[in-house]
Motif scaffolding. Structure first.
Motif, PDB file in Angstrom:
ATOM      1  N   HIS A 193       0.869  -1.173   0.000  1.00 27.69           N
ATOM      2  CA  HIS A 193       0.000   0.000   0.000  1.00 27.69           C
ATOM      3  C   HIS A 193       0.909   1.227   0.000  1.00 27.69           C
ATOM      4  N   ARG A 202      -2.799   7.024   2.078  1.00 27.54           N
ATOM      5  CA  ARG A 202      -4.203   6.784   2.422  1.00 27.54           C
ATOM      6  C   ARG A 202      -5.151   7.210   1.312  1.00 27.54           C
ATOM      7  N   LYS A 240      -7.889   5.942   0.571  1.00 26.68           N
ATOM      8  CA  LYS A 240      -9.278   5.723   1.006  1.00 26.68           C
ATOM      9  C   LYS A 240     -10.109   4.914   0.006  1.00 26.68           C
ATOM     10  N   ARG A 260      -4.412  -0.154  -1.649  1.00 28.22           N
ATOM     11  CA  ARG A 260      -5.489   0.618  -1.018  1.00 28.22           C
ATOM     12  C   ARG A 260      -6.309   1.453  -1.994  1.00 28.22           C
ATOM     13  N   GLU A 317      -9.164  -3.981   0.263  1.00 24.63           N
ATOM     14  CA  GLU A 317      -7.900  -4.263   0.945  1.00 24.63           C
ATOM     15  C   GLU A 317      -8.033  -4.047   2.464  1.00 24.63           C
ATOM     16  N   LYS A 318      -8.423  -2.822   2.853  1.00 30.22           N
ATOM     17  CA  LYS A 318      -8.510  -2.519   4.286  1.00 30.22           C
ATOM     18  C   LYS A 318      -9.645  -3.275   4.957  1.00 30.22           C
ATOM     19  N   ALA A 350       3.405  -3.282   8.252  1.00 28.57           N
ATOM     20  CA  ALA A 350       1.956  -3.417   8.070  1.00 28.57           C
ATOM     21  C   ALA A 350       1.397  -4.656   8.760  1.00 28.57           C
ATOM     22  N   ARG A 383      -1.976  -5.027  10.782  1.00 29.81           N
ATOM     23  CA  ARG A 383      -3.257  -4.790  10.117  1.00 29.81           C
ATOM     24  C   ARG A 383      -3.854  -6.096   9.583  1.00 29.81           C
ATOM     25  N   HIS A 430      -5.515  -6.839   7.039  1.00 25.51           N
ATOM     26  CA  HIS A 430      -5.972  -6.482   5.700  1.00 25.51           C
ATOM     27  C   HIS A 430      -5.857  -7.663   4.737  1.00 25.51           C
TER      28      HIS A 430
END
Ligand code: ADP
Ligand code: MG
Length: 392
Positions: A60, A63, A65, A119, A124-125, A149, A152, A154
């Motif tokens: 990633h 951010r 989003k 991302r 993904e998130k 990471a 996370r 994810h």
């Protein structure tokens, strides 16, 4: 100690390795300001190439989003990687799908493909299983080398790993070994130096470390919240007034656990938060000024105690190290770490950047590439992304 599956547990010849890396690098426009994280993944990438695998790298960046944000494309990272490995690196403008699968099929032995920013896809998130499966379908096995990471859950961290034979990359292995040593068998005395911007970011770590260390040194902006909680005048320093009680509780907890807490005994202050503000040094913060660095008496007192330690961990700058006039404390503590005979570990994004800027990285025993991940590991002794990589 956590035992991880390693590259040796995988059959690399003729394999297509789906490899999660941490290419979340700081950018200036479309040029890479600091390629440390790309370099950190090179040993694993080279090992996979030498083993005869085809490599599909995924990461990633920033951010976005869940949307395609052109300024956060991984293309510059792929270009930088091509320079570092001195080989062709193919870039996929997507993460999954037929077009990407086609690029994977066309890879020669030892060939490298970099997928677009994971991302850009909201799945993904969300840790979406369809997305995890689609990623997994690109490889025959999975290697995770994205230490930064690993905290996370994810799709590319815990998801894809569930569908493929998995192992840890060399960076993840080294990080877990170094940080694991801090958690499970540190040589005493053990000193931890904590600084940085906010107490609230570091509460959990302070609590966890207070069960393990002999000395806790608290500097940075965070120190003023602790000083204020003890009723000291901190002028206009940046404190978290809603954390005073918590700070007080933590200090009491440390005392209960026999941890010696060292707070700053002098300060470099200024009347405003600005790079060109006039610095002056005081034992007590004058009214109308704010503490922006620890002072020389503090450095002297702390380094004397640090010299008695066999293990030293440092997270968080001790002042506004980005500004020359307020970088002295951070630099002195970094130098004391570098020349110490203790086993030394630095964690945290800004702290690692400070150590690199001072040219001291090579003189530490370990500099963690993970910010949040390294702190969470110290706190919990484990990370969610490690689960699929563990030896049963
Ligand atoms: P890390 O990334 O190493 O975990 P943090 O993100 O917690 O560190 O904190 C880093 C930031 O803290 C730096 O930008 C630094 O300027 C800031 N900082 C340190 N000391 C002070 C201070 N006395 N006043 C304001 N900011 C500070
Ligand atoms: Mg930071």
């Amino acid at each position: 100690m956590i035992k991880l599956k390693t590259l040796e547990d995988l059959r690399l010849e003729d394999a297509t390795v789906l490899c999660r890396v941490d290419f979340n690098v700081p950018l200036d426009g479309d040029s890479i300001r600091d390629d440390t994280r790309i370099r950190a993944a090179l040993p694993t990438i080279q090992a996979l190439r030498e083993g005869g695998a085809r490599i599909v790298l995924m990461s990633h960046l920033g951010r976005p989003k869940g949307q395609r944000v052109p300024s956060l494309s991984l293309l510059p990272a792929a270009a930088r990687l091509a320079e570092l490995v001195d080989a062709e690196v193919v870039f996929a403008h997507d993460t999954v799908g037929d077009g990407v699968a086609e690029l994977v099929r066309e890879l020669p032995e030892g060939g490298i493909l970099v997928l677009e920013n994971l991302r850009f896809d909201p799945r993904e998130k969300a840790g979406d299983d369809e997305f995890s499966k689609a990623l997994a379908s690109l490889g025959t096995c999975f290697v995770n080398d994205a230490f930064g990471a690993l905290h996370r859950a994810h799709a590319s961290i815990t998801g894809a790993a569930a569908h493929l034979p998995s192992a840890a990359g060399l960076l993840v292995q080294a990080e877990v070994e170094a940080l694991g040593k801090l958690v499970s068998r540190p040589e005493r005395p053990f000193g931890a130096i904590l600084g940085g911007a906010k107490v609230s970011d570091k509460m959990g770590v302070i609590d966890a470390l207070s069960k393990k260390v002999d000395h806790l040194f608290i500097g940075g902006a965070m120190a003023y919240t602790f000083l204020a909680s003890r009723g000291e005048d901190v002028g206009s320093s940046r404190i978290e007034s809603d954390k005073l009680e918590l700070a007080d509780e933590l200090l009491a907890l440390c005392e209960e656990r026999g941890v010696k807490v060292h707070l700053p005994v002098d300060h470099v202050v200024a009347d405003r938060f600005a790079e060109d503000a006039e610095p002056s040094t005081h034992d007590h913060i004058p009214e109308g000024t704010m503490g922006l660095d620890i002072g020389p008496k503090t450095v002297e007192a702390w380094t004397a105690v640090m010299a008695t330690c066999q293990t030293l961990f440092w997270n968080g700058p001790l002042g506004v190290f980005e500004w020359d006039a307020f970088s002295g404390g951070t630099r002195s503590i970094a130098e004391a770490m570098a020349s110490s005979q203790a086993w030394t570990v630095v964690g945290g994004g800004d702290s690692a950047a400070a150590v690199a800027a001072f040219g001291l990285s090579d003189r530490m025993d370990h500099v963690s590439t993970g910010g949040g991940a390294s702190l969470e590991f110290l706190e919990k002794g484990d990370l969610v992304g490690l689960a699929p990589l563990k030896r049963k």
